[in-house]
Design a protein around this motif. Structure first.
Motif, PDB file in Angstrom:
ATOM      1  N   GLU A 145      49.338  21.459   7.236  1.00 24.27           N
ATOM      2  CA  GLU A 145      49.932  20.569   7.650  1.00 24.27           C
ATOM      3  C   GLU A 145      51.090  20.015   6.821  1.00 24.27           C
ATOM      4  O   GLU A 145      52.641  20.565   7.503  1.00 24.27           O
ATOM      5  CB  GLU A 145      49.236  19.022   7.904  1.00 24.27           C
ATOM      6  N   SER A 146      51.337  20.543   5.621  1.00 21.09           N
ATOM      7  CA  SER A 146      52.284  20.710   4.615  1.00 21.09           C
ATOM      8  C   SER A 146      53.022  21.521   5.000  1.00 21.09           C
ATOM      9  O   SER A 146      54.848  21.487   4.958  1.00 21.09           O
ATOM     10  CB  SER A 146      52.330  20.344   2.623  1.00 21.09           C
ATOM     11  N   MET A 147      52.955  22.902   5.324  1.00 20.77           N
ATOM     12  CA  MET A 147      53.478  24.560   5.674  1.00 20.77           C
ATOM     13  C   MET A 147      53.813  23.761   7.115  1.00 20.77           C
ATOM     14  O   MET A 147      53.979  25.635   6.828  1.00 20.77           O
ATOM     15  CB  MET A 147      52.748  25.119   5.105  1.00 20.77           C
ATOM     16  N   GLY A 148      53.320  23.518   7.557  1.00 23.09           N
ATOM     17  CA  GLY A 148      53.898  23.500   9.178  1.00 23.09           C
ATOM     18  C   GLY A 148      53.097  23.891   9.560  1.00 23.09           C
ATOM     19  O   GLY A 148      53.525  24.274  11.619  1.00 23.09           O
ATOM     20  N   PHE A 149      51.466  24.083   9.762  1.00 21.43           N
ATOM     21  CA  PHE A 149      50.417  24.285  10.217  1.00 21.43           C
ATOM     22  C   PHE A 149      50.269  22.889  10.979  1.00 21.43           C
ATOM     23  O   PHE A 149      49.705  22.311  10.387  1.00 21.43           O
ATOM     24  CB  PHE A 149      49.327  25.072  10.148  1.00 21.43           C
ATOM     25  N   THR A 245      48.236  33.858   5.543  1.00 20.90           N
ATOM     26  CA  THR A 245      49.602  33.428   5.920  1.00 20.90           C
ATOM     27  C   THR A 245      50.333  32.850   4.332  1.00 20.90           C
ATOM     28  O   THR A 245      51.345  33.335   4.912  1.00 20.90           O
ATOM     29  CB  THR A 245      50.085  32.965   6.871  1.00 20.90           C
ATOM     30  N   PHE A 246      49.526  32.095   3.844  1.00 20.70           N
ATOM     31  CA  PHE A 246      50.466  31.608   3.071  1.00 20.70           C
ATOM     32  C   PHE A 246      49.252  32.317   1.397  1.00 20.70           C
ATOM     33  O   PHE A 246      48.910  32.603   1.087  1.00 20.70           O
ATOM     34  CB  PHE A 246      49.002  30.307   2.915  1.00 20.70           C
ATOM     35  N   GLY A 247      50.466  32.055   0.501  1.00 19.54           N
ATOM     36  CA  GLY A 247      50.238  32.352  -0.853  1.00 19.54           C
ATOM     37  C   GLY A 247      50.267  33.326  -1.610  1.00 19.54           C
ATOM     38  O   GLY A 247      50.891  34.680  -0.795  1.00 19.54           O
ATOM     39  N   LYS A 248      49.564  34.336  -2.561  1.00 21.14           N
ATOM     40  CA  LYS A 248      49.301  35.443  -3.908  1.00 21.14           C
ATOM     41  C   LYS A 248      48.543  35.061  -4.227  1.00 21.14           C
ATOM     42  O   LYS A 248      47.430  34.220  -4.486  1.00 21.14           O
ATOM     43  CB  LYS A 248      50.747  35.197  -3.733  1.00 21.14           C
ATOM     44  N   ALA A 297      56.950  37.793   2.916  1.00 20.04           N
ATOM     45  CA  ALA A 297      58.212  36.733   2.451  1.00 20.04           C
ATOM     46  C   ALA A 297      58.167  35.796   2.169  1.00 20.04           C
ATOM     47  O   ALA A 297      59.157  34.681   2.295  1.00 20.04           O
ATOM     48  CB  ALA A 297      59.145  37.666   2.520  1.00 20.04           C
ATOM     49  N   THR A 298      57.492  35.066   3.186  1.00 21.65           N
ATOM     50  CA  THR A 298      57.578  33.391   3.137  1.00 21.65           C
ATOM     51  C   THR A 298      55.667  32.376   3.350  1.00 21.65           C
ATOM     52  O   THR A 298      55.235  32.039   4.393  1.00 21.65           O
ATOM     53  CB  THR A 298      57.244  33.508   4.998  1.00 21.65           C
ATOM     54  N   PRO A 299      55.385  32.814   1.643  1.00 24.04           N
ATOM     55  CA  PRO A 299      54.130  32.168   1.285  1.00 24.04           C
ATOM     56  C   PRO A 299      53.840  30.450   1.333  1.00 24.04           C
ATOM     57  O   PRO A 299      53.284  30.842   1.395  1.00 24.04           O
ATOM     58  CB  PRO A 299      54.282  32.867   0.315  1.00 24.04           C
ATOM     59  N   THR A 300      54.942  30.345   1.904  1.00 28.15           N
ATOM     60  CA  THR A 300      54.231  28.232   1.816  1.00 28.15           C
ATOM     61  C   THR A 300      54.975  27.874   3.088  1.00 28.15           C
ATOM     62  O   THR A 300      55.355  26.555   3.612  1.00 28.15           O
ATOM     63  CB  THR A 300      55.827  27.863   1.305  1.00 28.15           C
ATOM     64  N   SER A 301      55.472  28.696   4.235  1.00 27.30           N
ATOM     65  CA  SER A 301      55.519  28.400   5.807  1.00 27.30           C
ATOM     66  C   SER A 301      54.725  29.191   6.465  1.00 27.30           C
ATOM     67  O   SER A 301      53.403  30.027   6.284  1.00 27.30           O
ATOM     68  CB  SER A 301      56.372  29.295   6.085  1.00 27.30           C
TER      69      SER A 301
END
Length: 715
Positions: A145-149, A245-248, A297-301
């Protein structure tokens, strides 16, 4: 000097320790402590705000990638819930077992010890009101939720364990990150009892099977292992694409730089493991999987960039800085496209795992990816539902779910039950039903077998099965071999006649369900059998069960509840994966039985003539249907010799030493109670001259316990 344990001296000894967990609480919480009541006192919004603050406040001792711990916390929650497997319902997020061995030291959980340590301020603040099991999963939701989901919901109710779950079979290997042939069947499919293809990994090797970038093999492994969680292709792709979709992933250098895992780490590290000697040992120098780089390129969204990157570019394998196989864009289009984990100016290459590219390579998986690319709302919905299923799959029916974020919708994987649109029977109606059952032609044996077949499908691991719903009358259960389908059909027909006669005669709103009737019939049979032995016992009956419909029953999902063997009914299936006595203990553990409870139930079921297919194996009595201690008395009689009847040594005959005549037949299920020293010690108590009344009353108590295991409404 270290002392050898009994298990080390005799490694082939039957392990009964798993049943001791049900004899008492191994943790520090009082027996009277009610976690559900404590959880409901929480202000969940305040808890989530505290988690959010931790998530966005980077700590010097373990800095957050991109200034946000969200991706790390998603991995923590996923790896906590992702150990679940449908075969036995074990694994999963319940118990907060990720903080205990072996999971806290699995190679796939490298650095998740830091994630849990970061959350300690939240756990410390809320104490017993918020279990680690709930906190870990809730944190994963807050991260999304914090990252827009937009998540589908959250339910609390996971009580913490304070010792490892030794009943879980993680596989036959004795080395981490290894794979033996025993893990797969002859067709190359993962063994039904397991959930992961590699020892110590949650699912599959991200580099590919055996550490090679084999796309076809990787796709097969993915489909295989996710199916063991009852995830279909769409759910599988949604989970992988949504999570990635998130992180690495982290592989700044070789894993040779890492120190021992938490369970083997030096005492001064205080429970943290994998001390990293490469560079600063954290931030850009972090080593986790050994693979290095983000997926986008957007690992926290929350966005479509993972799906778009995977489908839009051609990918080729390469060895990363950690020495592991990973994939890069064929023409370097995404090299330097992502920000650095600490300084955005330090650009990183976007990469993919073999398991990612395998989704694109497999035509069915690819079709789902393309659907998500073309319909972002469907991607959002599919990931939300699959994630919710992942983190709640082991919690059982929704009536156990706690908190204000529980969805109103009940999913088919939650084994829904209808709401009763009638009043349940009271004392006078129960007495009337008892008379109808007594006047029927149902024997003690038939009533006992039917009630047991209905209730004993329960397993405490994921709270599935049980008598509620009367699914024994539905497919697939009514056709299971262990249930004697032809005889079962006759018994159910009689119960249905009784139900119809009673319900049709009522002028009020009171009705009886078939589920209640089956249990009541079994209880009455136990009371009658005890009375025939000279003992007055009362088996309490609590009405309130309902009858599920075929539409509320996923046949394929219920197939996994079919037993390979049932020691309580002396049923031996073919090609058992373990010795029969080990299967018996496994079933007993899933039924939350103690060693004495398992013992009295086996002895009682034998003299009640409740064997599969009417077999006389283990029925050591001349009065079948009467609740005596004859099973124990005759098992302990040493005037005769037991001899195996075949090379498998699964069935035995008891021969008179003088005449050679066969007096009894038995299976390993029976003889283990005289062979195993601990079971024999218990058996001797019930087989003594003063042991019969104790046995009868404890059998009635254990029987009642099994009949009520799924009555969460009574808790």
């Amino acid at each position: 000097m270290s002392q050898k344990t009994t298990r080390e001296w005799w490694p082939n000894q039957l392990d009964l320790d798993v049943l001791d967990e049900h004899a008492g609480n191994a943790g520090p919480l009082d027996e009277e402590f009610d976690y559900a009541e404590a959880f409901e006192e929480l202000d969940l919004d305040a808890v989530k705000a505290d988690i959010e603050e931790v998530m966005t406040t980077s700590q010097d001792w373990w800095p957050a990638d991109y200034g946000h711990y969200g991706p790390l916390f998603i991995r923590m929650a996923w790896h906590s819930a992702g150990t679940y497997r449908t075969h036995d319902g074990r694994g999963g997020a319940a118990g907060g077992r990720q903080r205990l061995p072996p999971l806290n030291s699995w190679p796939d959980n490298v650095n998740l010890d830091k994630a849990r340590r970061l959350l300690w301020p939240v756990k410390r603040k809320y104490g017993r009101k918020l279990s680690w099991g709930d906190l870990i999963v809730l944190t994963g939701n807050v991260a999304l939720e914090s990252m827009g989901f937009e998540t589908f919901g959250f339910a609390g109710g996971r009580e913490d364990d304070f010792k490892p779950d030794d009943a879980v079979d993680w596989g036959p290997e004795d080395e981490w990150e290894s794979t033996s042939a025993e893990r797969f069947d002859e067709g190359g499919r993962l063994d039904d009892e397991l959930g992961n293809t590699v020892m110590g990994l949650i699912y599959v090797n991200p580099e590919g099977p055996n550490g090679e970038p084999d796309l076809e093999g990787s796709a097969a492994n993915i489909r295989d292992t996710f199916s063991h969680m009852a995830m279909d292709d769409k759910e599988t792709v949604a989970l992988i694409a949504g999570g990635h979709t998130f992180g690495k992933v982290h592989g700044a250098d070789s894993g040779d730089n890492l120190g021992p895992e938490p369970e083997d780490a030096p005492i001064d590290l205080q429970g943290l493991g994998w001390d990293n000697e490469f560079g600063e040992g954290k931030g850009p120098d972090t080593i986790t999987s050994g693979i290095e780089g983000p997926w986008n390129a957007t690992p926290t969204s929350w966005d479509l960039s993972y799906v778009n990157n995977l489908l839009s570019y051609e990918w080729e394998p390469e060895k990363g800085p950690g020495g592991a196989w990973q994939w890069t864009t064929k023409n370097d289009e995404l090299d330097g496209a992502a920000p650095g984990v600490q300084d955005p100016a330090d650009k990183e290459d976007v990469m993919m795992l073999t398991t990612d590219v395998a989704l694109k390579h497999d035509p069915d998986f690819r079709a789902v990816l393309e659907e998500f690319r073309d319909d972002p709302d469907e991607f959002q919905e599919s990931f939300a539902r699959a994630w919710y299923k992942l983190i709640h799959r082991d919690m059982g029916p929704p009536e156990r779910f706690l908190g204000p974020e529980v969805p109103e919708e009940t999913m088919i994987w939650q084994d829904p039950l209808p709401d009763a649109d009638y009043d349940v029977v009271g004392d006078s109606e129960i007495a009337e039903l008892e008379g109808l059952i007594a006047d029927s032609d149902l024997s003690v044996s038939e009533r006992v077998k039917t009630a047991w077949a209905s209730a004993s499908t329960f397993r405490h691991s994921d709270k599935r099965g049980g008598a509620n719903g009367a699914r024994i009358r539905l497919e697939p259960q009514r056709s299971w071999e262990v249930n004697d389908p032809d005889r079962l059909e006759s018994v159910l027909g009689t119960y249905e006649e009784i139900q119809a006669e009673f319900n049709d005669s009522r002028n009020d709103d009171v009705r009886v369900s078939l589920a209640d009737l089956i249990v009541l019939g079994g209880n009455l049979a136990v009371e009658q059998a005890a009375a025939d032995a000279g003992y007055d016992v009362d088996v309490p009956f609590e009405p309130g069960r309902v009858d599920a419909t075929p539409e509320e029953t996923d046949e394929e999902s219920f197939e996994v509840l079919e037993p390979d063997a049932d020691g309580f009914r002396n049923y031996l299936g073919e090609d058992l994966p373990h010795e029969p006595e080990e299967e018996l203990v496994d079933t007993a553990e899933l039924l939350r039985l103690t060693v004495p409870e398992m013992t009295v139930l086996v002895g009682g079921m034998r003299v009640l003539d409740a064997n599969y297919d009417g077999s006389d194996r283990g029925v050591f009595t001349d009065e079948p249907g009467t609740l005596t201690n004859d099973f124990f008395v005759n098992l302990l009689d040493f005037d005769r010799d037991w001899e195996p009847v075949d090379e498998d040594e699964e069935v035995f005959e008891l021969r008179d030493r003088e005449t050679g005549e066969v007096d009894w037949t038995a299976t390993r299920f029976d003889l283990i109670f005289g062979s195993n020293s601990r079971l024999r010690a218990v058996t001797e108590v019930y087989g003594a001259e003063d042991g019969e009344e104790k046995f009868v009353r404890e059998f009635a108590d254990a029987w009642s316990k099994v009949m009520k295991l799924d009555r969460f409404d009574l808790e």
